[in-house]
Design a protein around this motif. Structure first.
Motif, mmCIF file in Angstrom:
data_model
loop_
_atom_site.group_PDB
_atom_site.id
_atom_site.type_symbol
_atom_site.label_atom_id
_atom_site.label_comp_id
_atom_site.label_asym_id
_atom_site.label_seq_id
_atom_site.Cartn_x
_atom_site.Cartn_y
_atom_site.Cartn_z
ATOM 1 N N LEU A 48 35.752 50.752 8.421
ATOM 2 C CA LEU A 48 34.369 50.689 7.948
ATOM 3 C C LEU A 48 33.399 50.524 9.116
ATOM 4 C CD1 LEU A 48 34.787 48.381 4.817
ATOM 5 C CD2 LEU A 48 34.332 50.835 4.828
ATOM 6 N N ALA A 49 33.775 49.682 10.080
ATOM 7 C CA ALA A 49 32.899 49.454 11.239
ATOM 8 C C ALA A 49 32.770 50.697 12.100
ATOM 9 C CB ALA A 49 33.439 48.295 12.069
ATOM 10 N N ASP A 50 33.773 51.561 12.082
ATOM 11 C CA ASP A 50 33.746 52.778 12.890
ATOM 12 C C ASP A 50 32.962 53.915 12.234
ATOM 13 O OD1 ASP A 50 35.075 51.839 15.087
ATOM 14 O OD2 ASP A 50 37.062 52.425 14.367
ATOM 15 N N GLN A 51 32.524 53.709 10.991
ATOM 16 C CA GLN A 51 31.822 54.781 10.278
ATOM 17 C C GLN A 51 30.400 55.010 10.771
ATOM 18 O OE1 GLN A 51 31.827 54.608 5.953
ATOM 19 N NE2 GLN A 51 33.232 56.312 6.052
ATOM 20 N N ARG A 52 29.875 54.080 11.529
ATOM 21 C CA ARG A 52 28.481 54.155 11.987
ATOM 22 C C ARG A 52 27.507 54.184 10.801
ATOM 23 N NH1 ARG A 52 28.575 52.677 17.336
ATOM 24 N NH2 ARG A 52 30.584 53.389 18.124
ATOM 25 N N ASN A 53 27.878 53.473 9.753
ATOM 26 C CA ASN A 53 27.026 53.323 8.585
ATOM 27 C C ASN A 53 25.998 52.231 8.890
ATOM 28 O OD1 ASN A 53 26.004 52.241 6.068
ATOM 29 N ND2 ASN A 53 27.702 53.223 5.000
ATOM 30 N N GLU A 54 24.731 52.615 9.078
ATOM 31 C CA GLU A 54 23.724 51.662 9.543
ATOM 32 C C GLU A 54 23.549 50.484 8.596
ATOM 33 O OE1 GLU A 54 19.991 52.872 10.962
ATOM 34 O OE2 GLU A 54 20.796 54.274 12.445
ATOM 35 N N ALA A 55 23.556 50.743 7.297
ATOM 36 C CA ALA A 55 23.383 49.655 6.336
ATOM 37 C C ALA A 55 24.537 48.664 6.419
ATOM 38 C CB ALA A 55 23.266 50.221 4.922
ATOM 39 N N LEU A 56 25.750 49.195 6.497
ATOM 40 C CA LEU A 56 26.925 48.331 6.569
ATOM 41 C C LEU A 56 26.973 47.574 7.892
ATOM 42 C CD1 LEU A 56 29.251 47.574 4.760
ATOM 43 C CD2 LEU A 56 30.592 49.423 5.761
ATOM 44 N N LEU A 57 26.659 48.245 8.992
ATOM 45 C CA LEU A 57 26.639 47.583 10.293
ATOM 46 C C LEU A 57 25.566 46.494 10.331
ATOM 47 C CD1 LEU A 57 27.123 50.610 12.720
ATOM 48 C CD2 LEU A 57 28.792 48.817 12.193
ATOM 49 N N SER A 58 24.448 46.743 9.670
ATOM 50 C CA SER A 58 23.385 45.736 9.613
ATOM 51 C C SER A 58 23.876 44.484 8.891
ATOM 52 C CB SER A 58 22.163 46.316 8.902
ATOM 53 O OG SER A 58 21.124 45.356 8.834
ATOM 54 N N TYR A 59 24.616 44.683 7.804
ATOM 55 C CA TYR A 59 25.150 43.525 7.078
ATOM 56 C C TYR A 59 26.193 42.796 7.915
ATOM 57 C CZ TYR A 59 27.249 40.665 3.424
ATOM 58 O OH TYR A 59 27.732 39.605 2.689
ATOM 59 N N PHE A 60 27.051 43.547 8.598
ATOM 60 C CA PHE A 60 28.050 42.915 9.460
ATOM 61 C C PHE A 60 27.371 42.105 10.570
ATOM 62 C CE2 PHE A 60 31.494 46.366 8.535
ATOM 63 C CZ PHE A 60 31.740 45.768 7.312
ATOM 64 N N CYS A 61 26.321 42.652 11.160
ATOM 65 C CA CYS A 61 25.584 41.926 12.203
ATOM 66 C C CYS A 61 24.963 40.657 11.638
ATOM 67 C CB CYS A 61 24.489 42.813 12.798
ATOM 68 S SG CYS A 61 25.110 44.085 13.915
ATOM 69 N N ALA A 62 24.463 40.744 10.403
ATOM 70 C CA ALA A 62 23.877 39.564 9.768
ATOM 71 C C ALA A 62 24.932 38.484 9.567
ATOM 72 C CB ALA A 62 23.245 39.951 8.431
ATOM 73 N N LEU A 63 26.127 38.876 9.140
ATOM 74 C CA LEU A 63 27.198 37.899 8.943
ATOM 75 C C LEU A 63 27.542 37.183 10.238
ATOM 76 C CD1 LEU A 63 29.773 39.738 6.627
ATOM 77 C CD2 LEU A 63 28.111 37.974 5.994
ATOM 78 N N MET A 64 27.522 37.927 11.346
ATOM 79 C CA MET A 64 27.946 37.339 12.621
ATOM 80 C C MET A 64 26.828 36.605 13.351
ATOM 81 S SD MET A 64 30.588 40.209 14.156
ATOM 82 C CE MET A 64 29.450 41.582 14.086
ATOM 83 N N ASN A 65 25.571 36.970 13.072
ATOM 84 C CA ASN A 65 24.467 36.437 13.888
ATOM 85 C C ASN A 65 23.312 35.839 13.109
ATOM 86 O OD1 ASN A 65 25.432 37.625 16.575
ATOM 87 N ND2 ASN A 65 25.319 39.456 15.304
ATOM 88 N N GLU A 66 23.288 35.979 11.806
ATOM 89 C CA GLU A 66 22.121 35.599 11.022
ATOM 90 C C GLU A 66 21.937 34.085 10.985
ATOM 91 O OE1 GLU A 66 20.836 37.601 7.065
ATOM 92 O OE2 GLU A 66 22.186 35.968 6.514
ATOM 93 N N PRO A 67 20.712 33.587 11.202
ATOM 94 C CA PRO A 67 20.450 32.152 11.034
ATOM 95 C C PRO A 67 20.767 31.715 9.607
ATOM 96 C CG PRO A 67 18.608 33.249 12.111
ATOM 97 C CD PRO A 67 19.540 34.329 11.630
#
Length: 293
Positions: A163-182
């Motif tokens: 999934l991370a390799d798909q370059r799906n911007e919406a999904l990558l945005s959610y993954f980034c939020a999980l790892m970095n979101e306040p």
């Protein structure tokens, strides 16, 4: 509301399921129950439709899932509408936040940083990689043998990596939020996307990965009022929109706004707007009729 993850893990039979480490769960199912189900899950899940159709209704829009559809559903609630002209067969993978973060943090290549708002349900392209993955999972469900838990964990890791390799911007945005979101932002996201579901405060706290006391403290810091008062105002405003703009009847508006009973909804609505919901509904119809004339 039914916690779909808890319901599946505590219900024997009915479908083939594979569990690893008490939190990773995958299943294959073709069973259908009632026309509408209000469900929630404290884990994200990935759903791939093999046959049939269902509609996932969320706070702001609906998602029509049919054969070949693959979606990533963020933890939270939904009203699921079912159709009985054909079986609904699917693969379902529950994947917790911490597992996703662990997999992505161990990637050789960092996850691209993409920021932005994401919908509760994110479409996943049915690429050759994704299709091959689901085909590789099918034998584990038709074979009577239980796969080794370490193998099953590898298959979950493979899915997250794919999934991370798909370059799906919406999904990558959610993954980034999980790892970095306040943490305070995660409370806001959970509330804005799930206010219209009949969830208890303890369940909102769980979706926010907090204790109840920490959830209440952070909520009041964010919104300046108690979560109970905020939820009542959001649900009543949503019900008014459904009645006057979306053509819902009173029972539908109450159900789709998260009220436990019609009587509670009617009392609360009248106290807030000064008129019962039936009167507001009739007024909206009269206004439409007058504008057409």
């Amino acid at each position: 509301m039914i916690n779909s993850y808890t319901n599946i893990t505590s219900t024997p039979g009915g479908f083939r399921k594979l569990i690893c480490k008490d939190s990773l769960l995958t299943l294959f199912n073709c069973k259908q129950d009632s026309r509408y189900q209000d469900i929630w899950s404290h884990h994200n899940y990935i759903l791939y439709v093999l046959e049939g159709r269902k509609i996932w209704h969320t706070a702001h829009r609906s998602y029509d899932l049919r054969e070949g559809t693959c979606v990533f559903v963020k933890k939270g609630g939904a009203i699921v509408e079912q159709f009985f002209d054909t079986d609904f067969c699917f693969f379902l993978f529950f994947i917790p936040d911490d597992f996703i973060c662990d997999v992505l943090n161990k990637r050789s290549r960092p996850v691209p940083r993409v920021w932005g708002e994401t919908e509760p349900i994110i479409a996943v392209e049915s690429s050759a990689t994704i299709m091959t993955y689901f085909q590789s999972m099918y034998p584990y469900f038709i074979d009577g043998n239980e796969p080794d838990p370490s193998l099953l964990e590898l298959k979950f890791r493979e899915l997250v990596m794919a999934l991370a390799d798909q370059r799906n911007e919406a999904l990558l945005s959610y993954f980034c939020a999980l790892m970095n979101e306040p943490q305070i932002v995660s409370v806001q996201r959970v509330m804005e996307q799930n206010f219209c579901f009949n969830l208890r405060l303890e369940e909102f706290a769980r979706l926010s990965s907090r204790s109840l006391s920490a959830f209440k403290r952070d909520f009041e810091k964010l919104y300046g009022i108690s979560p109970g008062k905020w939820l009542m105002e959001k649900r009543l405003s949503h019900s008014l929109h459904l009645l006057t703009n979306m053509g819902r009847n009173v029972a539908e508006a109450a159900f789709e706004s998260g009220f436990e009973s019609y009587s509670h909804f009617s009392r609360s609505f009248r106290k807030r707007f000064g008129h019962p919901p039936t009167a507001m509904k009739q007024l909206a119809i009269m206004n439409v009729t007058a504008s057409v004339a």
